[in-house]
Write an enzyme that holds these catalytic residues in place. Sequence first.
Site, PDB file in Angstrom:
ATOM      1  N   ASP A  71       9.598  33.785  54.777  1.00 42.20           N
ATOM      2  CA  ASP A  71      10.291  34.840  54.012  1.00 42.20           C
ATOM      3  C   ASP A  71      11.681  35.042  54.615  1.00 42.20           C
ATOM      4  OD1 ASP A  71       8.173  37.004  55.867  1.00 42.20           O
ATOM      5  OD2 ASP A  71      10.339  36.937  56.133  1.00 42.20           O
TER       6      ASP A  71
ATOM      7  N   CYS B 168      17.300  13.101  46.633  1.00 42.50           N
ATOM      8  CA  CYS B 168      18.556  12.916  47.387  1.00 42.50           C
ATOM      9  C   CYS B 168      18.534  13.611  48.743  1.00 42.50           C
ATOM     10  CB  CYS B 168      19.743  13.437  46.564  1.00 42.50           C
ATOM     11  SG  CYS B 168      19.831  15.238  46.488  1.00 42.50           S
TER      12      CYS B 168
ATOM     13  N   HIS C 115       9.365  26.732  60.196  1.00 44.98           N
ATOM     14  CA  HIS C 115       8.490  26.248  59.122  1.00 44.98           C
ATOM     15  C   HIS C 115       9.186  26.248  57.774  1.00 44.98           C
ATOM     16  CE1 HIS C 115       4.685  27.402  61.640  1.00 44.98           C
ATOM     17  NE2 HIS C 115       5.226  26.283  62.039  1.00 44.98           N
TER      18      HIS C 115
ATOM     19  N   CYS D 273      22.079  16.394  42.952  1.00 44.69           N
ATOM     20  CA  CYS D 273      22.113  15.035  42.363  1.00 44.69           C
ATOM     21  C   CYS D 273      21.746  15.034  40.886  1.00 44.69           C
ATOM     22  CB  CYS D 273      21.164  14.105  43.124  1.00 44.69           C
ATOM     23  SG  CYS D 273      19.407  14.425  42.815  1.00 44.69           S
TER      24      CYS D 273
ATOM     25  N   CYS E 291      17.881  19.002  40.370  1.00 44.18           N
ATOM     26  CA  CYS E 291      18.492  19.239  41.680  1.00 44.18           C
ATOM     27  C   CYS E 291      19.970  19.566  41.472  1.00 44.18           C
ATOM     28  CB  CYS E 291      18.355  17.992  42.549  1.00 44.18           C
ATOM     29  SG  CYS E 291      19.388  18.006  44.029  1.00 44.18           S
TER      30      CYS E 291
HETATM   31  C1  BV8 Z   1       2.848  19.313  63.420  1.00 46.71           C
HETATM   32  C2  BV8 Z   1       4.553  27.055  56.188  1.00 46.71           C
HETATM   33  C3  BV8 Z   1       3.187  17.159  64.221  1.00 46.71           C
HETATM   34  C4  BV8 Z   1       3.737  26.903  54.965  1.00 46.71           C
HETATM   35  C5  BV8 Z   1       2.948  26.781  57.988  1.00 46.71           C
HETATM   36  C6  BV8 Z   1      -1.996  20.381  68.322  1.00 46.71           C
HETATM   37  C7  BV8 Z   1      -0.661  20.038  68.580  1.00 46.71           C
HETATM   38  C8  BV8 Z   1       0.219  19.813  67.516  1.00 46.71           C
HETATM   39  C9  BV8 Z   1      -0.214  19.933  66.193  1.00 46.71           C
HETATM   40  C10 BV8 Z   1      -1.544  20.263  65.954  1.00 46.71           C
HETATM   41  C11 BV8 Z   1      -2.415  20.482  66.994  1.00 46.71           C
HETATM   42  N1  BV8 Z   1      -3.638  20.782  66.465  1.00 46.71           N
HETATM   43  C12 BV8 Z   1      -3.532  20.762  65.118  1.00 46.71           C
HETATM   44  C13 BV8 Z   1      -2.286  20.436  64.771  1.00 46.71           C
HETATM   45  C14 BV8 Z   1      -1.792  20.311  63.406  1.00 46.71           C
HETATM   46  C15 BV8 Z   1      -1.336  21.628  62.794  1.00 46.71           C
HETATM   47  C16 BV8 Z   1      -2.042  22.825  63.334  1.00 46.71           C
HETATM   48  O1  BV8 Z   1      -1.551  23.512  64.234  1.00 46.71           O
HETATM   49  N2  BV8 Z   1      -3.186  23.137  62.737  1.00 46.71           N
HETATM   50  C17 BV8 Z   1      -3.918  24.324  63.112  1.00 46.71           C
HETATM   51  C18 BV8 Z   1      -4.546  24.939  61.851  1.00 46.71           C
HETATM   52  C19 BV8 Z   1      -4.946  23.947  64.152  1.00 46.71           C
HETATM   53  N3  BV8 Z   1       0.087  21.788  63.004  1.00 46.71           N
HETATM   54  C20 BV8 Z   1       0.916  21.158  62.151  1.00 46.71           C
HETATM   55  O2  BV8 Z   1       0.551  20.419  61.274  1.00 46.71           O
HETATM   56  C21 BV8 Z   1       2.403  21.401  62.367  1.00 46.71           C
HETATM   57  N4  BV8 Z   1       3.064  20.137  62.406  1.00 46.71           N
HETATM   58  O3  BV8 Z   1       2.148  19.566  64.349  1.00 46.71           O
HETATM   59  O4  BV8 Z   1       3.505  18.148  63.257  1.00 46.71           O
HETATM   60  C22 BV8 Z   1       4.014  16.010  63.905  1.00 46.71           C
HETATM   61  C23 BV8 Z   1       4.514  15.279  64.961  1.00 46.71           C
HETATM   62  C24 BV8 Z   1       5.299  14.191  64.676  1.00 46.71           C
HETATM   63  C25 BV8 Z   1       5.569  13.847  63.348  1.00 46.71           C
HETATM   64  C26 BV8 Z   1       5.052  14.598  62.301  1.00 46.71           C
HETATM   65  C27 BV8 Z   1       4.265  15.683  62.579  1.00 46.71           C
HETATM   66  C28 BV8 Z   1       3.032  22.138  61.200  1.00 46.71           C
HETATM   67  C29 BV8 Z   1       2.456  23.505  61.079  1.00 46.71           C
HETATM   68  C30 BV8 Z   1       3.251  24.301  60.033  1.00 46.71           C
HETATM   69  C31 BV8 Z   1       2.387  24.573  58.831  1.00 46.71           C
HETATM   70  N5  BV8 Z   1       3.088  25.493  57.945  1.00 46.71           N
HETATM   71  N6  BV8 Z   1       3.671  27.589  57.222  1.00 46.71           N
HETATM   72  C32 BV8 Z   1       3.535  28.233  54.285  1.00 46.71           C
HETATM   73  O5  BV8 Z   1       3.981  29.289  54.809  1.00 46.71           O
HETATM   74  O6  BV8 Z   1       2.946  28.191  53.201  1.00 46.71           O
HETATM   75  S1  BV8 Z   1       1.849  27.472  59.092  1.00 46.71           S
HETATM   76  C33 BV8 Z   1       1.469  29.077  58.647  1.00 46.71           C
HETATM   77  O7  BV8 Z   1       0.693  29.568  59.745  1.00 46.71           O
HETATM   78  C34 BV8 Z   1       2.616  30.053  58.557  1.00 46.71           C
HETATM   79  O8  BV8 Z   1       3.869  29.537  58.888  1.00 46.71           O
HETATM   80  C35 BV8 Z   1       2.229  31.099  59.584  1.00 46.71           C
HETATM   81  O9  BV8 Z   1       3.316  31.763  60.091  1.00 46.71           O
HETATM   82  C36 BV8 Z   1       1.628  30.209  60.559  1.00 46.71           C
HETATM   83  C37 BV8 Z   1       0.944  30.791  61.731  1.00 46.71           C
HETATM   84  O10 BV8 Z   1       0.170  31.833  61.286  1.00 46.71           O
HETATM   85  P1  BV8 Z   1       0.618  33.301  61.771  1.00 46.71           P
HETATM   86  O11 BV8 Z   1       2.057  33.497  61.471  1.00 46.71           O
HETATM   87  O12 BV8 Z   1       0.195  33.471  63.170  1.00 46.71           O
HETATM   88  O13 BV8 Z   1      -0.181  34.165  60.778  1.00 46.71           O
HETATM   89  P2  BV8 Z   1      -1.721  34.566  60.952  1.00 46.71           P
HETATM   90  O14 BV8 Z   1      -2.182  35.195  59.680  1.00 46.71           O
HETATM   91  O15 BV8 Z   1      -2.465  33.399  61.500  1.00 46.71           O
HETATM   92  O16 BV8 Z   1      -1.690  35.688  62.089  1.00 46.71           O
HETATM   93  C38 BV8 Z   1      -1.068  36.925  61.830  1.00 46.71           C
HETATM   94  C39 BV8 Z   1      -1.241  37.743  63.098  1.00 46.71           C
HETATM   95  O17 BV8 Z   1      -0.577  38.972  62.898  1.00 46.71           O
HETATM   96  C40 BV8 Z   1      -2.704  38.064  63.376  1.00 46.71           C
HETATM   97  O18 BV8 Z   1      -2.960  37.833  64.757  1.00 46.71           O
HETATM   98  C41 BV8 Z   1      -2.819  39.547  63.061  1.00 46.71           C
HETATM   99  O19 BV8 Z   1      -3.699  40.218  63.954  1.00 46.71           O
HETATM  100  C42 BV8 Z   1      -1.415  40.024  63.289  1.00 46.71           C
HETATM  101  N7  BV8 Z   1      -1.038  41.175  62.454  1.00 46.71           N
HETATM  102  C43 BV8 Z   1      -1.433  41.451  61.180  1.00 46.71           C
HETATM  103  N8  BV8 Z   1      -0.842  42.595  60.768  1.00 46.71           N
HETATM  104  C44 BV8 Z   1      -0.050  43.024  61.791  1.00 46.71           C
HETATM  105  C45 BV8 Z   1      -0.165  42.118  62.858  1.00 46.71           C
HETATM  106  N9  BV8 Z   1       0.492  42.273  64.018  1.00 46.71           N
HETATM  107  C46 BV8 Z   1       1.300  43.354  64.123  1.00 46.71           C
HETATM  108  N10 BV8 Z   1       1.472  44.272  63.140  1.00 46.71           N
HETATM  109  C47 BV8 Z   1       0.807  44.132  61.970  1.00 46.71           C
HETATM  110  N11 BV8 Z   1       0.991  45.045  60.994  1.00 46.71           N
END
Ligand code: BV8
Length: 229
Positions: free
Chosen positions: A94, A120, A109, A139, A136
């Site tokens: 956002d 492109c 992200h 392009c 786009c």
């Molecule tokens: C990659 C965009 C490698 C899309 C998102 C180990 C090492 C490296 C990678 C991995 C690994 N194990 C697994 C992986 C792969 C994967 C991964 O991590 N999987 C997880 C599920 C295990 N990671 C990837 O694929 C990443 N890429 O590693 O590439 C690579 C290397 C070389 C070449 C190519 C590739 C890419 C990950 C990005 C995915 N895209 N977002 C979209 O938004 O639609 S991730 C998505 O989750 C969002 O971005 C979000 O921000 C993110 C994390 O979640 P949070 O932000 O933490 O949100 P969540 O709901 O989980 O938590 C909210 C928290 O807030 C909670 O704790 C809650 O208690 C708290 N909360 C709630 N309300 C409040 C509050 N706190 C305070 N006040 C409140 N009011």
Amino acid sequence: MKDIHNIVILTGAGVSAESGIDTFRDGGGLWEQHRVEDVATPEAFARDPALVQRFYDMRRAAIQTKEPNAAHAAIARLDAGWRGELLVVTQNVDDLHERAGAKRLLHMHGEHLKAWCTACDARSDWLGPLGDGPACPACGTAGDLRPDVVWFGEMPYHMEDIYRALNRADLFVSIGTSGAVYPAAGFVREARAAGARTLELNMEPSQGSHWFDEARHGPATALVPGWVE
Ligand code: BV8
């Protein structure tokens, strides 16, 4: 904050929760309405582009009806007033940090309000839907625009700049993230290895809570202004 010069702040969905933007994993989290593998992977986009475009068109429209909250505002105030190095790394797609006034900000992200042309490679600001296959602006090719958002399995943006900042940090603060997604969830360990103090501000202990020197739990709109002031 005595002898703190360089700050890195990591934010996640929890910092936007009180603005009315769904988080991903807690409560009625966003992913519960959609299975992750159904919408946020390149494979899903190849398999069912209409579903994925609809999912992002809905969220792109929704964030334009939301406002930054007191946590975004406090982070922007700190950014404006901090004379040392400061970097806000957000996992969020956002634009609430920008709209609150944050300047030293990286979207690792990607961003909802940008489209990426797979013909492109140009990125364009984009407010409307992509599902109807628009052309786009760079392009002119129609039907090749995707959300400029990093899907699972895709490389996050700005990683070099982020690791450089982590290695110089005196203070690392993680705000509103569950610590479920890598590589963001590993940043606290990078910062610790560089000698930074580490603080977690979150509604509840994250999956990486044990890596932090200090953790405060509660809503971001209460915790973040309190910490910044
Ligand atoms: C990659 C965009 C490698 C899309 C998102 C180990 C090492 C490296 C990678 C991995 C690994 N194990 C697994 C992986 C792969 C994967 C991964 O991590 N999987 C997880 C599920 C295990 N990671 C990837 O694929 C990443 N890429 O590693 O590439 C690579 C290397 C070389 C070449 C190519 C590739 C890419 C990950 C990005 C995915 N895209 N977002 C979209 O938004 O639609 S991730 C998505 O989750 C969002 O971005 C979000 O921000 C993110 C994390 O979640 P949070 O932000 O933490 O949100 P969540 O709901 O989980 O938590 C909210 C928290 O807030 C909670 O704790 C809650 O208690 C708290 N909360 C709630 N309300 C409040 C509050 N706190 C305070 N006040 C409140 N009011």
